[in-house]
Motif scaffolding. Sequence first.
Motif, PDB file in Angstrom:
ATOM      1  N   ARG A  38      -0.491   5.663  -8.692  1.00 16.62           N
ATOM      2  CA  ARG A  38      -0.822   6.619  -7.626  1.00 16.62           C
ATOM      3  C   ARG A  38      -1.666   5.946  -6.552  1.00 16.62           C
ATOM      4  O   ARG A  38      -2.753   5.442  -6.833  1.00 16.62           O
ATOM      5  N   GLN A  39      -1.160   5.944  -5.327  1.00 14.79           N
ATOM      6  CA  GLN A  39      -1.825   5.284  -4.194  1.00 14.79           C
ATOM      7  C   GLN A  39      -3.188   5.894  -3.874  1.00 14.79           C
ATOM      8  O   GLN A  39      -4.020   5.245  -3.276  1.00 14.79           O
ATOM      9  N   ASN A  58       4.740   2.835  -6.635  1.00 16.99           N
ATOM     10  CA  ASN A  58       5.227   4.199  -6.476  1.00 16.99           C
ATOM     11  C   ASN A  58       6.489   4.337  -7.321  1.00 16.99           C
ATOM     12  O   ASN A  58       7.523   3.756  -6.978  1.00 16.99           O
TER      13      ASN A  58
END
Length: 193
Positions: A38-39, A58
């Motif tokens: 998760r960015q 991603n």
Amino acid sequence: MKKIAIFASGSGSNFQAIMDSIKIGNLDASVELLVCDRQDAYVLERANREQTPIFCFNPKSYESKAEFESEIVLELNKRNVDYIILAGYMRLIGPTLLNEFSNRIINIHPSLLPSFPGKDAIGQAFRAGVKVTGVTIHFVDEGMDTGPIIAQEALNIDESDTEITLAEKVHEIEHRLYPETIQALFQKLSVIN
């Protein structure tokens, strides 16, 4: 000294507990990589502060779980990682990683497994009205929180507890028990080898 990779998807409080244990000499390991899916996960900030290399991906950019897990395996092998430590990684591990790191993937779960597997274990336990919950550390297999148990610690749920206070108590146990259990496991393995 074992080389580990930590996998996380969220705030990274267990990542930090492991890093802190290494820094004070209670855990004889080096964190070679943080793997995150998760960015926007806060654990990325923690890893940057600790100067830990990051592989952030991603999953939707890949055609399959096997495809992104193959890329993760390449990253882990580049760094000669011995063990994968899951610390709030919110994905089931697939065959690609399981085969490459057989019996070398460890997870922490905020309940006394086999009770309350999966997501929101603290909330599940609280809503079920059980009097005791706790923390489980286990090896990862193909199931959801079904692998062989390494360690558990129980915790009484008080009448006065809310879901928030219960979560705080569980996290307090996690942050102590996870590094201790990893160290004990590594010491046991070094005696065997």
